[in-house]
Design a protein around this motif. Structure first.
Motif, PDB file in Angstrom:
ATOM      1  N   UNK A 196       0.190   8.920  -6.853  1.00  0.00           N
ATOM      2  CA  UNK A 196       0.135  10.131  -6.851  1.00  0.00           C
ATOM      3  C   UNK A 196       1.626  11.105  -7.862  1.00  0.00           C
ATOM      4  N   UNK A 197       2.190  10.309  -8.973  1.00  0.00           N
ATOM      5  CA  UNK A 197       3.338  10.337  -9.727  1.00  0.00           C
ATOM      6  C   UNK A 197       2.580  11.274 -11.303  1.00  0.00           C
ATOM      7  N   UNK A 198       2.761  11.884 -11.017  1.00  0.00           N
ATOM      8  CA  UNK A 198       2.553  13.575 -12.052  1.00  0.00           C
ATOM      9  C   UNK A 198       3.313  12.380 -13.283  1.00  0.00           C
ATOM     10  N   UNK A 199       2.552  11.802 -14.544  1.00  0.00           N
ATOM     11  CA  UNK A 199       3.436  10.872 -15.734  1.00  0.00           C
ATOM     12  C   UNK A 199       2.854  12.192 -16.564  1.00  0.00           C
ATOM     13  N   UNK A 200       3.445  12.218 -18.130  1.00  0.00           N
ATOM     14  CA  UNK A 200       3.862  12.696 -18.685  1.00  0.00           C
ATOM     15  C   UNK A 200       4.879  12.051 -19.479  1.00  0.00           C
ATOM     16  N   UNK A 201       4.462  12.390 -21.489  1.00  0.00           N
ATOM     17  CA  UNK A 201       6.042  11.794 -21.918  1.00  0.00           C
ATOM     18  C   UNK A 201       4.769  10.887 -22.943  1.00  0.00           C
ATOM     19  N   UNK A 202       6.073   9.699 -23.621  1.00  0.00           N
ATOM     20  CA  UNK A 202       4.566   8.285 -23.964  1.00  0.00           C
ATOM     21  C   UNK A 202       4.868   7.395 -23.305  1.00  0.00           C
ATOM     22  N   UNK A 203       3.222   6.463 -22.629  1.00  0.00           N
ATOM     23  CA  UNK A 203       2.733   5.637 -21.766  1.00  0.00           C
ATOM     24  C   UNK A 203       3.187   4.394 -21.866  1.00  0.00           C
ATOM     25  N   UNK A 204       4.471   4.609 -22.505  1.00  0.00           N
ATOM     26  CA  UNK A 204       5.346   2.694 -23.187  1.00  0.00           C
ATOM     27  C   UNK A 204       5.883   2.569 -21.964  1.00  0.00           C
ATOM     28  N   UNK A 205       5.643   1.411 -22.067  1.00  0.00           N
ATOM     29  CA  UNK A 205       6.518   0.493 -20.478  1.00  0.00           C
ATOM     30  C   UNK A 205       7.648  -0.848 -21.417  1.00  0.00           C
ATOM     31  N   UNK A 206       8.568  -0.445 -21.241  1.00  0.00           N
ATOM     32  CA  UNK A 206       9.380  -1.298 -21.823  1.00  0.00           C
ATOM     33  C   UNK A 206       9.545  -2.383 -20.880  1.00  0.00           C
ATOM     34  N   UNK A 209       6.659  -6.215 -19.409  1.00  0.00           N
ATOM     35  CA  UNK A 209       5.329  -7.092 -19.455  1.00  0.00           C
ATOM     36  C   UNK A 209       4.525  -6.861 -18.602  1.00  0.00           C
ATOM     37  N   UNK A 210       5.064  -6.480 -17.505  1.00  0.00           N
ATOM     38  CA  UNK A 210       4.306  -5.567 -16.706  1.00  0.00           C
ATOM     39  C   UNK A 210       3.856  -4.422 -16.227  1.00  0.00           C
ATOM     40  N   UNK A 211       3.454  -3.976 -14.733  1.00  0.00           N
ATOM     41  CA  UNK A 211       3.539  -2.597 -14.183  1.00  0.00           C
ATOM     42  C   UNK A 211       3.949  -3.056 -13.244  1.00  0.00           C
ATOM     43  N   UNK A 212       5.687  -1.850 -12.885  1.00  0.00           N
ATOM     44  CA  UNK A 212       6.011  -1.605 -11.691  1.00  0.00           C
ATOM     45  C   UNK A 212       6.223  -0.013 -11.495  1.00  0.00           C
ATOM     46  N   UNK A 213       6.730   0.299  -9.562  1.00  0.00           N
ATOM     47  CA  UNK A 213       6.683   1.380  -9.518  1.00  0.00           C
ATOM     48  C   UNK A 213       8.179   1.882 -10.177  1.00  0.00           C
ATOM     49  N   UNK A 214       8.974   1.492 -10.577  1.00  0.00           N
ATOM     50  CA  UNK A 214      10.749   2.038 -10.516  1.00  0.00           C
ATOM     51  C   UNK A 214      10.392   2.164 -12.615  1.00  0.00           C
ATOM     52  N   UNK A 215       9.551   1.420 -13.610  1.00  0.00           N
ATOM     53  CA  UNK A 215       9.117   1.824 -13.890  1.00  0.00           C
ATOM     54  C   UNK A 215       8.260   3.277 -14.902  1.00  0.00           C
ATOM     55  N   UNK A 216       7.048   3.300 -13.461  1.00  0.00           N
ATOM     56  CA  UNK A 216       6.477   4.528 -13.399  1.00  0.00           C
ATOM     57  C   UNK A 216       7.166   6.105 -12.983  1.00  0.00           C
ATOM     58  N   UNK A 217       8.332   5.424 -12.582  1.00  0.00           N
ATOM     59  CA  UNK A 217       9.603   7.059 -11.949  1.00  0.00           C
ATOM     60  C   UNK A 217       9.885   7.668 -13.102  1.00  0.00           C
ATOM     61  N   UNK A 218       9.942   6.557 -14.486  1.00  0.00           N
ATOM     62  CA  UNK A 218      10.383   7.143 -15.633  1.00  0.00           C
ATOM     63  C   UNK A 218      10.171   7.438 -15.975  1.00  0.00           C
ATOM     64  N   UNK A 219       8.808   7.868 -15.973  1.00  0.00           N
ATOM     65  CA  UNK A 219       7.327   8.435 -16.737  1.00  0.00           C
ATOM     66  C   UNK A 219       6.903   9.970 -16.283  1.00  0.00           C
ATOM     67  N   UNK A 248       0.763  -1.276  -0.063  1.00  0.00           N
ATOM     68  CA  UNK A 248      -0.016   0.006   0.129  1.00  0.00           C
ATOM     69  C   UNK A 248       1.145   1.018   0.008  1.00  0.00           C
ATOM     70  N   UNK A 249       2.146   0.977   0.558  1.00  0.00           N
ATOM     71  CA  UNK A 249       3.078   2.510   0.875  1.00  0.00           C
ATOM     72  C   UNK A 249       3.566   2.437  -0.520  1.00  0.00           C
ATOM     73  N   UNK A 250       3.844   1.653  -1.310  1.00  0.00           N
ATOM     74  CA  UNK A 250       4.208   1.356  -2.629  1.00  0.00           C
ATOM     75  C   UNK A 250       2.799   2.480  -3.403  1.00  0.00           C
ATOM     76  N   UNK A 251       2.509   1.583  -3.499  1.00  0.00           N
ATOM     77  CA  UNK A 251       0.818   1.844  -4.372  1.00  0.00           C
ATOM     78  C   UNK A 251       0.652   3.784  -4.447  1.00  0.00           C
TER      79      UNK A 251
END
Length: 312
Positions: A166-176, A178-188, A158-161
């Motif tokens: 609350x991350x403000x996302x921008x740029x291409x919504x592409x994750x390199x 096969x699944x979603x993870x927090x460190x990939x979202x941080x890059x966006x 729940x802490x990582x969720x």
């Protein structure tokens, strides 16, 4: 205000998957399905065997059944979506599904890491304080410890969720991946995310490194402790400890590789992620089972009874 205008409302993410090559995807699909058809029923069999055999009522087997159940749950988070995406040319995942995947991945992963620490405590008491074992590790204590592992995993997830949502996302919504993870979202993320990266590392990387270190220390202490015991008792304890140590390495190794290097790109992250989320979790209970004569015998009896019943 200028900064807020650059933010993007993301409704879905595009997953690049493991490979863009169709032939490679079909080969991976075949091997993953074959693996699941063999190993997943094996984990279910472990749970049914332990629950159905009164001779396997010790805390060690109780924890093993919970580990198998946790691993089945953990492998239900990312692999089904990955297998379905092998048939799709446009691999997408909605924002809400991404957040759910992220939460359950870390919730169940942390719960499993904490359960391994509970299993280390169980072995420590059994070997170092055998006279106090029935009092210190009775069924009530076991249930409380397992409940604590689920509670600790929930807090971790729940802490990582909360950090991710609350991350403000921008740029291409592409994750390199096969699944979603927090460190990939941080890059966006649009804004400076150094604080978020640090918090993620403290809540994720530090936790897994701490668990790995404590587990290795505990089993090293146990192995040093049994040097003075008889050869028969020593052989049994060493066999059990070796099984636990193997599981610690196969679970924590890829996790440390993925989450312990938060401030740099990890070139082989996909490979580590496959082993961490798909392969190793289902093999963990098998490692214990293959080195344990009692549970192998009980499993064979259960299978024999089922075959005999089907034959009748």
């Amino acid at each position: 205000e200028m900064e807020h205008r650059n933010y993007t409302v993301v409704t879905e993410f595009v997953l690049l998957g493991l490979s863009q090559n169709h032939e490679v995807q079909m080969i991976l699909l075949f091997f993953f399905l074959l693996f699941y058809m063999i190993v997943l029923p094996g984990n279910v069999l472990i749970i049914l065997t332990i629950w159905g055999d009164s001779q396997l009522g010790s805390p060690m087997y109780f924890f093993l059944a919970n580990l198998a159940f946790l691993d089945i749950c953990y492998c239900s988070v990312t692999p089904p979506k990955m297998l379905a995406d092998f048939f799709s040319h446009h691999k997408t995942i909605s924002y809400s599904a991404c957040m759910a995947q992220l939460f359950f991945l870390h919730f169940l992963g942390a719960a499993e890491a904490f359960l391994l620490m509970v299993m280390a405590y169980d072995r420590y008491v059994a070997i170092c304080k055998p006279l106090h074992y029935p009092r210190l590790v009775n069924r009530g204590v076991c249930c409380v410890l397992v409940g604590a592992t689920w509670g600790g995993g929930f807090i971790h997830g729940i802490v990582l969720f909360a950090l991710s949502i609350h991350l403000p996302l921008c740029g291409p919504n592409i994750l390199d991946n096969f699944f979603c993870d927090v460190h990939q979202l941080v890059k966006l993320a649009c804004a400076d995310t150094y604080t978020v990266e640090l918090l993620v590392f403290l809540n994720n990387g530090v936790v897994i490194i701490m668990c790995f270190t404590l587990l290795l220390i505990s089993y090293t202490v146990l192995l040093l402790k049994v040097r003075t015991q008889s050869s028969k008792a020593k052989k049994k304890v060493v066999s059990t400890c070796v099984s636990h140590i193997i599981v610690v390495f196969v679970m924590c190794g890829p996790a440390i590789y993925i989450y312990g290097l938060p401030f740099q790109a990890v070139p082989k992250e996909k490979v580590a992620a496959v082993f961490h989320t798909v392969i190793f979790p289902l093999t963990n209970p098998m490692i214990y089972t293959l080195r344990n004569k009692e549970i192998k015998g009980s499993m064979w009896n259960l299978v024999s009874k089922y075959i005999f019943w089907c034959g009748k």
